[in-house]
Enzyme design. Sequence first.
Site, PDB file in Angstrom:
ATOM      1  N   SER A  87       0.767  -0.811   0.050  1.00 15.94           N
ATOM      2  CA  SER A  87      -0.045   0.198   0.608  1.00 15.94           C
ATOM      3  C   SER A  87       0.526   1.264  -0.236  1.00 15.94           C
ATOM      4  O   SER A  87       2.040   1.237  -0.102  1.00 15.94           O
ATOM      5  CB  SER A  87      -0.741  -0.027   1.038  1.00 15.94           C
ATOM      6  OG  SER A  87       0.124  -0.141   2.153  1.00 15.94           O
ATOM      7  N   ARG A 335       8.519  -5.258  -2.828  1.00 14.61           N
ATOM      8  CA  ARG A 335       7.890  -6.181  -3.920  1.00 14.61           C
ATOM      9  C   ARG A 335       8.103  -5.695  -4.961  1.00 14.61           C
ATOM     10  O   ARG A 335       8.816  -4.342  -4.805  1.00 14.61           O
ATOM     11  CB  ARG A 335       6.270  -5.233  -4.378  1.00 14.61           C
ATOM     12  CG  ARG A 335       5.182  -5.991  -5.329  1.00 14.61           C
ATOM     13  CD  ARG A 335       4.967  -7.464  -5.271  1.00 14.61           C
ATOM     14  NE  ARG A 335       4.341  -7.302  -5.829  1.00 14.61           N
ATOM     15  CZ  ARG A 335       4.706  -8.315  -6.813  1.00 14.61           C
ATOM     16  NH1 ARG A 335       5.968  -8.539  -7.398  1.00 14.61           N
ATOM     17  NH2 ARG A 335       3.882  -8.860  -7.774  1.00 14.61           N
ATOM     18  N   THR A 371      -0.564   1.272 -11.506  1.00 14.65           N
ATOM     19  CA  THR A 371      -2.031   1.609 -11.147  1.00 14.65           C
ATOM     20  C   THR A 371      -3.151   1.941 -12.887  1.00 14.65           C
ATOM     21  O   THR A 371      -3.487   1.223 -12.859  1.00 14.65           O
ATOM     22  CB  THR A 371      -2.287   1.617  -9.969  1.00 14.65           C
ATOM     23  OG1 THR A 371      -1.909   1.980  -8.865  1.00 14.65           O
ATOM     24  CG2 THR A 371      -3.976   1.356  -9.751  1.00 14.65           C
ATOM     25  N   CYS A 564      17.696 -10.253  -0.406  1.00 10.33           N
ATOM     26  CA  CYS A 564      16.227 -10.426  -0.766  1.00 10.33           C
ATOM     27  C   CYS A 564      15.576  -9.857   1.038  1.00 10.33           C
ATOM     28  O   CYS A 564      15.943 -10.156   2.425  1.00 10.33           O
ATOM     29  CB  CYS A 564      15.848 -12.237   0.765  1.00 10.33           C
ATOM     30  SG  CYS A 564      14.333 -12.301   1.587  1.00 10.33           S
ATOM     31  N   CYS A 597       8.640 -15.722   3.656  1.00 11.88           N
ATOM     32  CA  CYS A 597       8.322 -14.835   1.774  1.00 11.88           C
ATOM     33  C   CYS A 597       7.641 -13.680   2.035  1.00 11.88           C
ATOM     34  O   CYS A 597       6.317 -14.351   2.307  1.00 11.88           O
ATOM     35  CB  CYS A 597       8.388 -16.122   1.362  1.00 11.88           C
ATOM     36  SG  CYS A 597       8.218 -14.959  -0.518  1.00 11.88           S
ATOM     37  N   CYS A 600       7.774 -10.797  -3.180  1.00 15.85           N
ATOM     38  CA  CYS A 600       7.662  -9.769  -3.643  1.00 15.85           C
ATOM     39  C   CYS A 600       8.365 -10.349  -5.186  1.00 15.85           C
ATOM     40  O   CYS A 600       8.993  -9.307  -5.298  1.00 15.85           O
ATOM     41  CB  CYS A 600       9.264  -9.178  -2.943  1.00 15.85           C
ATOM     42  SG  CYS A 600      10.945  -9.663  -2.622  1.00 15.85           S
ATOM     43  N   CYS A 603      14.233 -12.501  -5.488  1.00 15.78           N
ATOM     44  CA  CYS A 603      15.650 -13.665  -5.942  1.00 15.78           C
ATOM     45  C   CYS A 603      14.823 -14.438  -6.971  1.00 15.78           C
ATOM     46  O   CYS A 603      16.013 -15.014  -7.836  1.00 15.78           O
ATOM     47  CB  CYS A 603      14.746 -15.229  -4.254  1.00 15.78           C
ATOM     48  SG  CYS A 603      13.129 -15.825  -4.375  1.00 15.78           S
TER      49      CYS A 603
HETATM   50  C1  LIG Z   1       7.168   0.040  -3.886  1.00 17.25           C
HETATM   51  C2  LIG Z   1       6.290   0.462  -4.981  1.00 17.25           C
HETATM   52  C3  LIG Z   1       5.712   1.600  -5.820  1.00 17.25           C
HETATM   53  C4  LIG Z   1       4.339   2.003  -6.003  1.00 17.25           C
HETATM   54  N1  LIG Z   1       3.668   3.141  -6.111  1.00 17.25           N
HETATM   55  C5  LIG Z   1       3.243   3.077  -7.088  1.00 17.25           C
HETATM   56  C6  LIG Z   1       2.005   5.194  -7.336  1.00 17.25           C
HETATM   57  O1  LIG Z   1       2.589   5.448  -6.518  1.00 17.25           O
HETATM   58  N2  LIG Z   1       1.109   4.577  -7.852  1.00 17.25           N
HETATM   59  C7  LIG Z   1       1.068   3.599  -8.384  1.00 17.25           C
HETATM   60  O2  LIG Z   1      -0.112   4.394  -9.896  1.00 17.25           O
HETATM   61  N3  LIG Z   1       1.386   2.497  -8.870  1.00 17.25           N
HETATM   62  C8  LIG Z   1       2.758   2.318  -8.136  1.00 17.25           C
HETATM   63  N4  LIG Z   1       2.592   1.375  -8.199  1.00 17.25           N
HETATM   64  C9  LIG Z   1       3.339  -0.360  -9.250  1.00 17.25           C
HETATM   65  C10 LIG Z   1       1.376  -0.224  -8.878  1.00 17.25           C
HETATM   66  O3  LIG Z   1       2.261  -1.053  -7.646  1.00 17.25           O
HETATM   67  C11 LIG Z   1       1.361  -1.502 -10.023  1.00 17.25           C
HETATM   68  O4  LIG Z   1       1.701  -0.939 -11.367  1.00 17.25           O
HETATM   69  C12 LIG Z   1       0.038  -2.143 -10.295  1.00 17.25           C
HETATM   70  O5  LIG Z   1      -0.190  -2.572  -8.742  1.00 17.25           O
HETATM   71  C13 LIG Z   1      -0.585  -2.750 -11.114  1.00 17.25           C
HETATM   72  O6  LIG Z   1      -1.962  -4.359 -10.778  1.00 17.25           O
HETATM   73  P1  LIG Z   1      -1.603  -5.120 -11.122  1.00 17.25           P
HETATM   74  O7  LIG Z   1      -3.302  -5.650 -10.750  1.00 17.25           O
HETATM   75  O8  LIG Z   1      -1.416  -5.178 -12.618  1.00 17.25           O
HETATM   76  O9  LIG Z   1      -0.446  -5.914  -9.811  1.00 17.25           O
HETATM   77  P2  LIG Z   1      -1.061  -6.196  -8.476  1.00 17.25           P
HETATM   78  O10 LIG Z   1      -1.557  -5.080  -7.648  1.00 17.25           O
HETATM   79  O11 LIG Z   1       0.562  -6.471  -8.465  1.00 17.25           O
HETATM   80  O12 LIG Z   1      -1.393  -7.386  -8.068  1.00 17.25           O
HETATM   81  C14 LIG Z   1      -1.530  -8.432  -8.775  1.00 17.25           C
HETATM   82  C15 LIG Z   1      -2.250  -9.519  -7.567  1.00 17.25           C
HETATM   83  O13 LIG Z   1      -2.315 -11.062  -8.061  1.00 17.25           O
HETATM   84  C16 LIG Z   1      -2.523 -11.736  -7.493  1.00 17.25           C
HETATM   85  N5  LIG Z   1      -1.418 -12.857  -7.603  1.00 17.25           N
HETATM   86  C17 LIG Z   1      -0.214 -13.082  -8.623  1.00 17.25           C
HETATM   87  N6  LIG Z   1      -0.010 -13.917  -8.974  1.00 17.25           N
HETATM   88  C18 LIG Z   1      -1.365 -14.999  -8.100  1.00 17.25           C
HETATM   89  C19 LIG Z   1      -1.428 -16.581  -8.827  1.00 17.25           C
HETATM   90  N7  LIG Z   1      -0.499 -16.664  -9.684  1.00 17.25           N
HETATM   91  N8  LIG Z   1      -2.126 -17.097  -8.337  1.00 17.25           N
HETATM   92  C20 LIG Z   1      -3.629 -15.611  -6.896  1.00 17.25           C
HETATM   93  N9  LIG Z   1      -3.095 -14.386  -7.145  1.00 17.25           N
HETATM   94  C21 LIG Z   1      -1.714 -14.131  -7.778  1.00 17.25           C
HETATM   95  C22 LIG Z   1      -1.608 -11.413  -6.045  1.00 17.25           C
HETATM   96  O14 LIG Z   1      -1.743 -11.385  -5.303  1.00 17.25           O
HETATM   97  C23 LIG Z   1      -2.125  -9.630  -6.580  1.00 17.25           C
HETATM   98  O15 LIG Z   1      -2.967  -9.144  -4.885  1.00 17.25           O
HETATM   99  C24 LIG Z   1       3.859   0.609  -7.371  1.00 17.25           C
HETATM  100  C25 LIG Z   1       4.926  -0.706  -7.048  1.00 17.25           C
HETATM  101  C26 LIG Z   1       5.860  -1.022  -5.783  1.00 17.25           C
HETATM  102  C27 LIG Z   1       6.398  -2.249  -6.510  1.00 17.25           C
HETATM  103  S1  SF4 Z   2      10.166 -12.871  -3.272  1.00 17.92           S
HETATM  104 FE1  SF4 Z   2      12.266 -14.116  -2.807  1.00 17.92          FE
HETATM  105  S2  SF4 Z   2      13.114 -12.698  -2.382  1.00 17.92           S
HETATM  106 FE2  SF4 Z   2      11.256 -11.823  -2.194  1.00 17.92          FE
HETATM  107  S3  SF4 Z   2      10.316 -12.216  -0.068  1.00 17.92           S
HETATM  108 FE3  SF4 Z   2      10.078 -14.114  -1.201  1.00 17.92          FE
HETATM  109  S4  SF4 Z   2      12.390 -14.970  -1.217  1.00 17.92           S
HETATM  110 FE4  SF4 Z   2      12.672 -13.180  -0.395  1.00 17.92          FE
END
Ligand SMILES: Cc1cc2nc3c(=O)[nH]c(=O)nc-3n(C[C@H](O)[C@H](O)[C@H](O)COP(=O)(O)OP(=O)(O)OC[C@H]3O[C@@H](n4cnc5c(N)ncnc54)[C@H](O)[C@@H]3O)c2cc1C
Ligand code: SF4
Length: 917
Positions: A87, A335, A371, A564, A597, A600, A603
């Site tokens: 978040s 992440r 997003t 990690c 884990c 993220c 790894c």
């Molecule tokens: C540190 C960080 C900061 C960010 N800051 C911003 C920001 O300020 N503004 C912004 O717009 N974007 C930001 N982003 C990017 C944003 O988070 C992503 O672009 C957005 O969340 C992508 O949405 P998504 O639905 O494609 O994937 P995600 O949000 O990653 O959602 C994927 C979902 O799928 C689930 N999932 C994955 N694999 C499986 C599986 N095999 N089976 C069942 N469920 C699964 C996951 O648990 C998750 O709930 C940031 C990202 C990070 C990491």
């Molecule tokens: S996905 Fe890999 S690097 Fe990320 S927390 Fe899990 S073990 Fe660590």
Amino acid sequence: MLRLHRQQSAALRAVRSLHSTPRRRREPFDPSNVERASDEVDVCIVGGGPAGLSAAIRLKQLEQEKGREIRVVVLEKGAEAGSHILSGAVVEPRALNELLPDWQERSGHPLTQPTTHTSMRFFTKSSSLRIPQPPQMKKMGTYILSLSQFTAWLGTIAEELGVEVYPGFAGAGLVYGPDGKSVLGVRTNEVGLDREGRMKDTFEPGMEFRARVTLLAEGAHGSLSKEVIRRFRLRENSDPQTYGMGVKEVWRVDPSKYRPGEVVHTMGWPVDWKTYGGGWVYHMADGLVSLGLVIGLDYANPYISPYRELQRMKHHPYFRDLLSGNSTRIAYGGRTLNEGGLQSLPQLYFPGGALIGCSAGMVNVAKIKGTHNAMKSGMLAAEAAYDAISAQEEGSSEPADMSAYETTFRNSWAYADLHEVRNVRPSFNTPLGMWGGITYSGVDTLLLKGRTPWTFRNTKKLSDAAHTKRASECAPIEYPPFEPPLSTDLLTSLALTGTNHAEDQPVHLRVRKYGKGSADAGLEVKPGTKEGLETEQYEESKAVRREHVKVNVGEYAGLLGRACPAQVYEYVDDEAAQSEDSEGWGGKKLVINSQNCIHCKLCDIKVPTQDITWTVPEGGGGPKYRREDSGDATRRVMVHVMRVSAARKRQYLPEKGPADQSPLAAFISSKSPPTHRARPSSEAPSSSLPTALSCTQNACCTLELASLLPTMSARTLAALARIPAPANAVSSSSRGCVPQHIRNMSKVSHEPRSESLFATSPSRWHSVGRTLPPLSRQRALHTSAVLRHGHLTRPEPGTGIKLHFKDSKGNLIKTVEANEGDDILSIAHEHDIDLEGACEGSVACSTCHVILTPEHYDLLPEPEDDENDMLDMAFGLTDTSRLGCQVQLTRELDGMTATLPSATRNMFVDGKKSAHH
Ligand SMILES: Cc1cc2nc3c(=O)[nH]c(=O)nc-3n(C[C@H](O)[C@H](O)[C@H](O)COP(=O)(O)OP(=O)(O)OC[C@H]3O[C@@H](n4cnc5c(N)ncnc54)[C@H](O)[C@@H]3O)c2cc1C
Ligand code: SF4
Ligand code: FES
């Protein structure tokens, strides 16, 4: 310390099981010999993030607009929608405005904090300078919000529209057509395998969702997305995907430091000039501040620790001031995010489905926002899917053609958004280095705005892992000591993620060597190879682990041990790790603390040997970034209903059960062995149930937890189901009080509901129709007197049994005296020691977890199975852990110490909240 616990816990479990109630022999699981339940849906979406839920909502809107009924299922591996989403984000509402134009009028929307002010700062070690910011960063009209809360909110809207959202279900594999050239759906993960891959009593095979269209919405570096990209050569014309690692914290800051709506981005220190990275500070609603650091995973120095960089960043005077006064840290997480941008977008469709959101890679790196694009891509894919399904003849077995989605995406504003900044991130990888990148991206974003005729490409097709240098070429980094509470060790932070995985399950981080024709673990496609439809070949063996240790320790100073963000990987000393036939090398071996884990995916991406594959663990495990309640229980009831439905299909359960008879009760009392194979329909229905399946009567809302907690013993199940425990089930609790969680079930709405809430396509879900009991009846179930702890008779001073209580850091809290037969939890309550005991001694939580002195632990009788079951879920389990409510004092325990762990996990009472001691 945690390493020690993890190492020993497997052995401990084995020892415990030797001494406790005998368990049935476990058979190895043979995937080729399992008949899976299968369900047909129109669209199966893997991943309940912004992209997946936007797609689901759009599909249901089209159903309403155009009239063709469409069944949409979303599988989400997190315990609830939003729990795995990190978040604290600044979000452009562009896609939301299109998807839900009336969102401002909708109740509970989390876009309450508009951005009011943005700035960019350059940090040196001790000062910070305001610098011009790229116009993309300046943009107003955005909102600062908790992305996990936003996702949960989208989840409720999707459900209201009739989408079936199944949290706790991971998409573990793809179902291919007979020729392997198309995707026909998704297989969920098996539940109830032990660490060695043998079937526990609670085993349930994963089920198949056969779908006309499969949408992969897994976010950055999804495991199924990786598979389709390789298999269908979707990256043939694009660059490798590259990533950044984001580590972040949320603080409730002192009111004098709180500037709601302010957004600050930082460059420079603590990241060195050779490494791409930057920080942020977002002043969210409600006095909360999100702060964090993103480091490009193309970093060279294997000594870098993103976690330590974040902790060090907070030592900067800017952060010291921000976090001073009455400020408290309340969350931590990590992440990876896509950084490859437009050039790394793979082909977006494949036969039978498509990649949406960050499964494909939609982040605008210059803005650090993805997003809006993820949501837009989901909406466009939904439109293409609806048209493709509508165009198909009824009963057609042809894979849906999703190519129209690629076209509409290329014509969309989301594509233009990525196009404009396409050269910004790659400019940091030119021979001009970091300063060249800063200069180029400044000019590009301020003046050129992407209107250049050129596009920088990753011509050498280098992955992030390939950028890593050998340790011998780099200087070790000496990070400053932690300064709690400003900066803390990793395990203290990890406790704030709420992460949890059932201990006795196969390790989901696999060390594998890939065969010829397969991509390496972290890669979607091996550069320069024409990979295609064959199944991947890989080896998992001692030799592979040995080679891993040899290269990673010998050449890269054990990179994963630092990189990690959850301390999952440790290269530990082991004398046996010398010999050629051991799994170690040079006196070191790899220990994988997979329970830590936080999903993220770093790894899998960064390991220099490219031999770690992240696979989905049992659904529901992993971090819990979202803590607020949002009808959590309701969703879990739905999951339960799905399982009941699946069971009926497999004829474990009758079509409609008589209301006065619970098959679960029959199952528990008969203790009949679970059936591992689905019964062919020609065979007579069986009365034996898999343990995880429960009832046909109306008490599902009290039983659904049973279905979600497959490790529970018969006695615990009986307690949860509120039926008498079978006579032969040993009761280790002297009190047997009512599990408090059942009272918490009042969070479920108790209006009588028709099956439409749970089953949007009655024709397919005919078997699940039932109503929840009205609240009054629920309450009647819950009002039995609960025996309280505390109020013990205190012994005369100097005559009782001495018990020392210590906190997690080893500081003495209190030494008390108690009588023989008193249990540790009651003693703690009697003396106002903060040991929770949420289920009040009914062995249905692990919040009374204590760590005992080894010499006293050895004097105790072995824990019963149900205590072991709960201990498996305790945070920071050690080899001398016990549940305080189950340990009664005897004279020989005089002088024992009970140490409180740093956190507890309240699995049942309030839905896995972590609490600090
Ligand atoms: C540190 C960080 C900061 C960010 N800051 C911003 C920001 O300020 N503004 C912004 O717009 N974007 C930001 N982003 C990017 C944003 O988070 C992503 O672009 C957005 O969340 C992508 O949405 P998504 O639905 O494609 O994937 P995600 O949000 O990653 O959602 C994927 C979902 O799928 C689930 N999932 C994955 N694999 C499986 C599986 N095999 N089976 C069942 N469920 C699964 C996951 O648990 C998750 O709930 C940031 C990202 C990070 C990491
Ligand atoms: S996905 Fe890999 S690097 Fe990320 S927390 Fe899990 S073990 Fe660590
Ligand atoms: S109080 Fe819940 S198990 Fe001890």
